[in-house]
Design an enzyme around this catalytic site. Structure first.
Site, short mmCIF file in Angstrom:
data_model
loop_
_atom_site.label_atom_id
_atom_site.label_comp_id
_atom_site.label_asym_id
_atom_site.label_seq_id
_atom_site.Cartn_x
_atom_site.Cartn_y
_atom_site.Cartn_z
N THR A 152 2.82 -3.62 8.09
CA THR A 152 3.91 -3.91 7.14
C THR A 152 4.34 -2.59 6.52
O THR A 152 5.18 -1.89 7.08
CB THR A 152 3.47 -4.93 6.05
N LYS A 178 -4.66 -4.05 9.66
CA LYS A 178 -3.52 -3.59 8.89
C LYS A 178 -3.85 -3.83 7.43
O LYS A 178 -4.72 -4.65 7.11
CB LYS A 178 -2.23 -4.31 9.28
N THR A 189 -9.08 -7.67 2.03
CA THR A 189 -7.64 -7.81 1.87
C THR A 189 -6.86 -7.12 2.96
O THR A 189 -6.55 -5.94 2.87
CB THR A 189 -7.18 -7.24 0.53
N GLU A 275 -0.64 1.88 0.04
CA GLU A 275 0.79 2.06 -0.21
C GLU A 275 1.05 3.30 -1.06
O GLU A 275 0.56 3.41 -2.18
CB GLU A 275 1.38 0.82 -0.87
N ASN A 401 6.85 -0.92 -4.02
CA ASN A 401 6.62 -2.26 -4.54
C ASN A 401 7.64 -2.75 -5.54
O ASN A 401 7.69 -3.93 -5.86
CB ASN A 401 5.23 -2.35 -5.15
#
Lengths: 406, 406
Positions: A152, A178, A189, A275, A401
């Site tokens: 993603t 991922k 997670t 991220e 985000n």
């Protein structure tokens, strides 16, 4: 035991593929992992009360099916908070690929990742289902394409493979994962598929995986958010030809060690590619009284927003580390803590017995400027250790985000 | 009960001052709150195991001293993780101002905020101690200057005052607070001084404060980091002239209600002025089975990095809210949850019984674009409610914290 190039297609009998089905705007968005030889299957799943449809589906298979043949995965839509329609869509996806592969629907596990609350775009999904079997291959490249297709906000695909010898036979373990946002302990997670050709009983396969994630994926945190979709699946088709592992003997230990090599590698890659991250941040707590204390303290440090921003700024703001230990909720004596930082650029003691040493800020900044940095807290209480992995908190985390969906 | 202009100098008998002592580069960095009439004193303090020297000092006074006359505060250096030298410096600061004010050293509370691990610069501190008494005054302006002098990364000073009538007398409560980073539940993480002229027993004063912070400062989170220095002090000098409150009667209730008005106001100002924040983010959980469930769920939402970045991006990414509820660690049924967002621009139901309504993204963005936004989760289980306050997670949070010390 040695690392080899490869991933999910490295063990004998596994094929993989990845395609663009049309869920996302332009990137590959569906993947398939397949073993013609039926495989025993183990899995660990999110502890979030809000569980996506594919999570509930795959949990059921791990619990009730004797074997599995395939894992179908999509990125772009998480199929979480989608009600009975979501369940129906998930089962339709599994049924369609089962038909293509000529296996039972209850032998196909499903994984989804992406936006919560949206229904799967079934037209695209069913198109992907048609394409995926045609692309199946056992090459390393196919494994890589599959790993790419489940990304993603990941910036690179994550895979790893290891060979070991059990009972005179070469056993291979390969994996892909991922995970970039919503990454936090309680089932690391992420989506992950690990394949192996070892022969092992279903009970021990599940036990090995459950024990393994405690030290690997569950020690990763990017942002403290435990996703609705976390899934790690482990398939074992027995093609290595070793006599089946049915008790916790030496062979079981060798397998567990090799598995840990693969999952630790994937876990660290996940953490370092969090991220917006610019670096992997590793935290070790040494000489804890018990494992729980070590785990709690290391996770508290690795998840602290203030520690993470300081790591981003290459700032040896050790007070924030002691502070994060102090509010972790476990007991220790702050006046006996030693703190170190470490990287390729060297090692430095910042704190001795709770107070600053006369360290050089310049050297500290140099150490923290590397792509992988470690903070070590020695609490001098006992013999237990824990290692947690995370990343720095950066502008790009906010950017990614603040407007993920558009 | 009514709000009035003012702060710590509003109740009868209190004076305040703030000066530049030279701890920081150029901004005011020391403050003093003083009452000539001795005051009963209550306090709540950080639960962090790592407690700063001034925290340990002030805890001892709250516990063992009958009365207090002054609170001296500094910003710039936290005096935490500073060993016995830190304790000595803290006591020297208290002793110096006690001498100036001609009170006992054990009647002076201390508060520090700033960088952890640095010793107090005693030359600057002692210079501040000389200046502060000369500037003391009971004007609103002096209260404002004191509130300004304890700011670190705060962008505006925080104060509030309320009047109520108890036993036929006007009772005033005034407060100031700072808090911008390291803001998280478990003693609202901040420095705060609340003054009042009410006459009340020491026991009830402490009980009122302890109960109060559960619904006010302890419901604030900016970044999940519980500081080493959190301190909230409540002084009551009795000059309002009411007959002393010694039991939990109607007068006690009036006082508690007025106190809550002041502390809620300060708590919301702290949340809205979190480091880098562009808006106040309020979270209400309705119809919980019990208070603990409501508190846990609301805090989990308000502290989620993914929810906070979505709020920053004005993005109604409600899946992240359900996700944050799901990993909070308390039980509920995700399939019965309703979610709303609310602000000056209107109200919108995003989720009904766990699934998206047919809401307009445009309207949602409009509602989220206001300076204060509220998310409401109705879990339909019982009669309890909780409200938590936080802020969005922005580029500026990262910027402020990546290099806080330089």
């Amino acid at each position: 035991m040695m690392k080899i190039d490869g991933g999910v297609t490295s063990p004998k009998g596994y094929e993989a593929s990845g395609v663009y089905a049309g869920i996302k705007k332009s990137k590959k968005d569906m993947a398939l992992v397949y073993t013609k030889t039926p495989a025993k299957v183990a899995g660990t799943f999110t502890l979030n009360i809000v569980k996506a449809s594919p999570v509930r589906w795959s949990m059921d298979i791990v619990k009730n099916s004797d074997v599995a043949h395939a894992v179908i995965l999509n990125s772009g839509v998480a199929n979480a908070c989608t009600g009975t329609v979501g369940d129906q869509n998930n089962e339709a996806m599994a049924a369609a690929i089962a038909k293509e592969l000529e296996v039972d629907v209850k032998e196909v596990l499903t994984c989804s990742t992406g936006v919560i609350g949206k229904q799967l775009p079934m037209e695209a999904i069913l198109q992907g289902v048609k394409l995926l079997p045609k692309e199946l291959s056992n090459t390393i490249e196919s494994g890589t394409i599959a790993a790419e297709s489940i990304m993603t906000t990941d910036t690179y695909s994550k895979q790893c493979a290891v060979e070991c010898v059990i009972d005179g036979k070469v056993v291979t373990i390969g994996g892909m994962a991922k995970g970039s946002g919503m990454i936090h302990p309680n089932m690391g997670t992420m989506l992950g598929v690990v394949t192996t050709d070892v022969s092992i009983s279903k009970e021990l396969l599940q036990e090995a995986l459950k024990k393994d994630v405690e030290d690997t994926f569950n020690m990763v945190s990017v942002d403290g958010d435990t996703s609705t979709n976390d899934t790690l699946i482990l398939l074992a088709n027995g093609l290595a030809g070793n006599s089946e592992i049915t008790k916790k003997d030496e062979n079981y230990e060798i397998f567990c060690k090799a598995l840990k090599e693969v999952t630790t590698d994937l876990a660290k890659k996940m953490a370092g590619d969090g991220e917006g991250a610019t670096k992997l941040f590793e935290v070790k707590v040494l000489h804890a009284e018990d494992k729980k204390q070590a785990v709690t303290l290391s996770k508290s440090i690795v998840t602290s927003s203030l520690v993470k921003t300081a790591v981003y700024g290459n700032d040896a703001n050790w007070g924030r580390i002691l502070c994060a230990m102090g509010y972790a909720g476990v007991n220790f004596n702050p006046d006996t803590v030693d703190l170190y930082i470490e990287s390729k650029a060297g090692s430095l003691k910042l704190v001795e017995n709770g107070m600053a040493t006369d360290y050089s800020e310049e050297v500290a900044t140099k150490i923290l400027s590397e792509e992988a940095v470690t903070a070590i807290a020695d609490i001098k209480m006992g013999g237990e250790t824990a290692t947690a992995w995370g990343c720095d908190l950066t502008y790009d985390y906010v950017k990614i985000n603040a407007d993920y969906r558009s």
